[in-house]
Motif scaffolding. Structure first.
Motif, short mmCIF file in Angstrom:
data_model
loop_
_atom_site.label_atom_id
_atom_site.label_comp_id
_atom_site.label_asym_id
_atom_site.label_seq_id
_atom_site.Cartn_x
_atom_site.Cartn_y
_atom_site.Cartn_z
N GLU A 162 -37.31 49.59 -13.27
CA GLU A 162 -36.86 50.89 -12.77
C GLU A 162 -35.35 50.94 -12.62
OE1 GLU A 162 -38.97 51.97 -9.25
OE2 GLU A 162 -40.94 51.75 -10.17
N ASP A 163 -34.67 50.16 -13.45
CA ASP A 163 -33.20 50.13 -13.46
C ASP A 163 -32.73 50.33 -14.90
OD1 ASP A 163 -30.52 49.74 -13.13
OD2 ASP A 163 -30.65 47.59 -12.67
N PHE A 164 -32.11 51.49 -15.16
CA PHE A 164 -31.68 51.82 -16.52
C PHE A 164 -30.15 51.77 -16.64
CE2 PHE A 164 -35.72 54.00 -15.81
CZ PHE A 164 -36.43 53.63 -16.94
N SER A 165 -29.48 51.18 -15.66
CA SER A 165 -28.02 51.21 -15.64
C SER A 165 -27.39 50.38 -16.75
CB SER A 165 -27.51 50.71 -14.28
OG SER A 165 -27.95 49.37 -14.04
N THR A 166 -28.15 49.44 -17.30
CA THR A 166 -27.59 48.56 -18.34
C THR A 166 -28.03 48.96 -19.75
OG1 THR A 166 -29.46 47.01 -18.10
CG2 THR A 166 -27.51 46.62 -16.72
N GLY B 141 -36.21 48.56 -18.68
CA GLY B 141 -35.91 49.40 -17.51
C GLY B 141 -37.13 50.07 -16.95
N THR C 191 -28.27 58.68 -21.79
CA THR C 191 -27.81 59.87 -21.09
C THR C 191 -28.96 60.44 -20.26
OG1 THR C 191 -28.50 61.38 -22.86
CG2 THR C 191 -26.29 60.39 -23.04
N PRO C 192 -28.65 61.32 -19.30
CA PRO C 192 -29.72 61.92 -18.50
C PRO C 192 -30.78 62.61 -19.35
CG PRO C 192 -27.62 62.31 -17.44
CD PRO C 192 -27.32 61.69 -18.78
N SER D 98 -30.83 49.86 -28.42
CA SER D 98 -30.98 49.97 -26.96
C SER D 98 -32.42 50.20 -26.54
CB SER D 98 -30.12 51.14 -26.45
OG SER D 98 -28.75 50.93 -26.73
N LEU E 8 -32.91 59.96 -20.97
CA LEU E 8 -33.76 59.35 -19.95
C LEU E 8 -34.97 60.23 -19.65
CD1 LEU E 8 -34.34 57.20 -17.79
CD2 LEU E 8 -32.85 58.48 -16.23
#
Length: 594
Positions: free
Chosen positions: A511-515, A507, A520-521, A500, A524
């Motif tokens: 600025e998009d880490f949804s995928t 990301g 986890t927070p 990953s 991140l």
């Protein structure tokens, strides 16, 4: 015989001419030789006249607009790219401004020396106005780049403020005059980043409001120039030559060689290490052809049988003038580079929202505001201290030290880094204003001040374009090394599956880490901290590279001019009222048209 000759010229060219005898230009005590006079010989009320004051306001507002063409757009490039892009050439929005500016500064300076300044200043404002309109309605990045290119061409006239204003005042007041004009840079240069951010956050058009503001400024400046700016006309400069005759002997070949060579050379630098590798044929061919064209340009100017060379090569025999030009360019490179790099630092290191907040907008003003502050205060400081050469030495040493010290910056050094950037920019701004004035003072023939300062401006813009591209390329290359090397190990150690890691790096750009699988927070948070540290290491290299430019500048100060002996009450050019009167007097100028 003279009247017959004049009649013949009128019949052939349909253009007015004037008398050979310079002493008939003015009546009474207003006899000026070569458009030069002394402060004590000027008419009473000259510097309080609407013509002089209106001209100075036109220059100031025009400069405000010119600076805004870069200062308002550069901090918003990321947002602009997300709205009308994405386009990999988004950085050309900044680069094309300095590129077209470097071309137009010399052309405006030389042609206005030869043909008269009035319509070149008005025409430059029109170019900037059209460019602002194009940029305001742009629906894609290429169109925006085209609009900024027009703004940069117009800015060549608007940023000619140094010789346009300085030739109107006594030599001894030139530093003070430039300091006053630099005050006009505060809104768009000093606070440009904050204004840009406020437009984005609080106005419906968003970033397009920046260009709406430029439209208004250009309209006001152009109107003021049209009403109040009446310098010597072509017929007053050339009383035995017509415009058609002058156009026939203009150095078109030299102009073409200069423009083509400079464009190719600068594009080569802008491509290198970013768009294409330095070893690519595109970069090498563009650089080498551009450099060869500039060499041919110099040879043409030196040896071609031309009556009016684009650049009188005698300028380059003046070592102190050359030193002032190079120091001007090295100083300006800090402004253009930090206008791109500092906002990225703020977004990555000093904010948690990617620089989207108004707080980031205010932080982004630090280099611009303090450079303008140094420029504006430089006039008074230079007059008070004297010894221009030693001032250059001291301020460049201090500016270089403070700039390099920013290499220590991390995400926890906001206050210290901001202070270092502020002090560095202040001293660099001081140097720039000092050297720009010196470039005009060092001209032996003040009737060529436009050519000399225009050439200085072109060198300034060319040097700063090359230096800024070096800073950006170094940052890009280092980020390409530090981020892949430091972030994946950190997030994998924190528990993210190794497969990953690539998605996480993607990301960081979107600025998009949804995928990102398995994120986890806590992971991140670790990954973002690692990204900030890796970015800080990349920025460190950029600031260490600045030592090379600062060191070169300090060495060159050994040849910087001391101009105290030239601080006289001589005035190079005067203004006229519409009726053909010298401003401030009721006496009418003879044998010329205004």
């Amino acid at each position: 015989m003279e009247s017959e000759k004049t009649a013949h010229i009128h019949a052939e060219e349909h253009e007015p001419t004037t008398s050979h005898d310079e002493s008939h230009m003015f009546s009474g005590d207003e006899v000026l030789h070569g458009f030069q006079t002394d402060l004590n010989d000027l008419p009473v009320g000259y510097y309080r006249s609407s013509f002089f004051l209106g001209t100075m306001f036109a220059i100031g507002i025009g400069l405000m607009s010119a600076v805004g063409g870069f200062g308002l757009a550069a901090p918003a490039l990321g947002l602009i790219n997300s709205e009308i892009g994405p386009d990999p050439n988004i950085n050309w929005v900044s680069f094309v401004y300095t590129l077209t500016l470097s071309i137009s500064l010399l052309l405006v300076g030389r042609t206005s020396d030869l043909f008269g300044r009035r319509w070149f200043l008005i025409g430059g404002t029109v170019f900037a106005l059209i460019g602002s309109v194009v940029s305001a309605v742009a629906q894609n990045v290429p169109t925006l780049i085209g609009g900024i290119a027009l703004i940069g061409l117009g800015a060549g006239a608007q940023q000619s403020f140094s010789f346009v204003s300085n030739e109107l005042v006594p030599m001894k007041y030139r530093y003070i005059t430039n300091g006053w004009i630099y005050l006009w840079c505060f809104p768009t240069g000093g606070f440009g980043a904050a204004i840009s951010k406020a437009f984005i956050l609080y106005t419906k058009p968003g970033w397009r409001s920046c260009f709406y503001l430029l439209i208004a400024l250009n309209l006001i400046s152009g109107l003021l120039y049209t009403i109040f700016y009446h310098p010597p006309t072509f017929y007053m400069k050339h009383r035995t030559r017509t415009k058609t005759q002058q156009m026939k002997i203009f150095d078109y070949v030299g102009a073409a060689l200069f423009v083509a060579g400079l464009i190719l050379f600068e594009i080569g630098f802008l491509w290198g290490g970013g768009v294409y590798p330095w070893s690519s044929a595109r970069v090498l061919c563009t650089l080498l052809i551009g450099a060869a064209t500039l060499v041919v340009f110099v040879l043409w100017e030196l040896y071609a049988p031309i009556k009016e060379p684009l650049v009188p090569m005698k300028l380059f025999k003046n070592v102190q003038w050359v030193a002032a030009c190079v120091l001007l360019g090295l100083g300006a490179s800090v402004y253009y580079a930090m206008a791109i790099i500092w906002p990225q630092m703020v977004a990555v290191l000093f904010t948690d929202d990617g620089g989207a907040s108004m707080r980031a907008g205010w932080l982004n003003t630090i280099p611009g505001f303090t450079i303008v502050f140094g420029q504006a205060l430089s006039g008074a400081l230079t007059v008070a201290i004297g010894s221009a050469r030693y001032q250059c030495m001291v301020v460049l040493v201090l500016g270089g030290v403070f700039l390099a010290a920013n290499a220590y910056s991390t995400s926890s050094t906001l206050v210290g880094s901001s202070c270092l950037m502020a002090f560095a920019s202040f001293f660099i701004g001081w140097n720039e204003a000092l050297c720009l004035t010196n470039a005009g003072v060092e001209v032996e023939d003040q009737q060529e001040i436009g050519t000399a300062v225009g050439m200085a401006g072109s060198l300034r813009s060319a040097i700063s374009t090359v230096a800024a591209s070096v800073y950006v390329v170094v940052l890009t290359n280092r980020l390409g090394q530090t981020v892949p090397a430091e972030v994946p190990p950190a997030i994998v150690s924190a528990g993210l599956p190794a497969g990953s890691a690539a998605a996480f790096l993607g990301g960081l750009t979107t600025e998009d880490f949804s995928t990102v699988p398995g994120l986890t927070p806590d992971i991140l948070s670790v990954g973002l901290a690692a990204y900030k540290l890796a970015s800080a290491h990349a920025y460190k290299t950029v600031f260490l590279v600045s030592i090379a430019f600062s060191g070169i500048a300090v060495i060159i100060t050994a040849w910087a001019p001391n101009v105290e002996d030239k601080m006289t009450s001589e005035v190079a050019t005067i203004l006229y009222a519409k009726e053909g009167q010298i401003v401030g007097t009721s006496k009418v100028a003879k044998d010329n048209e205004v």
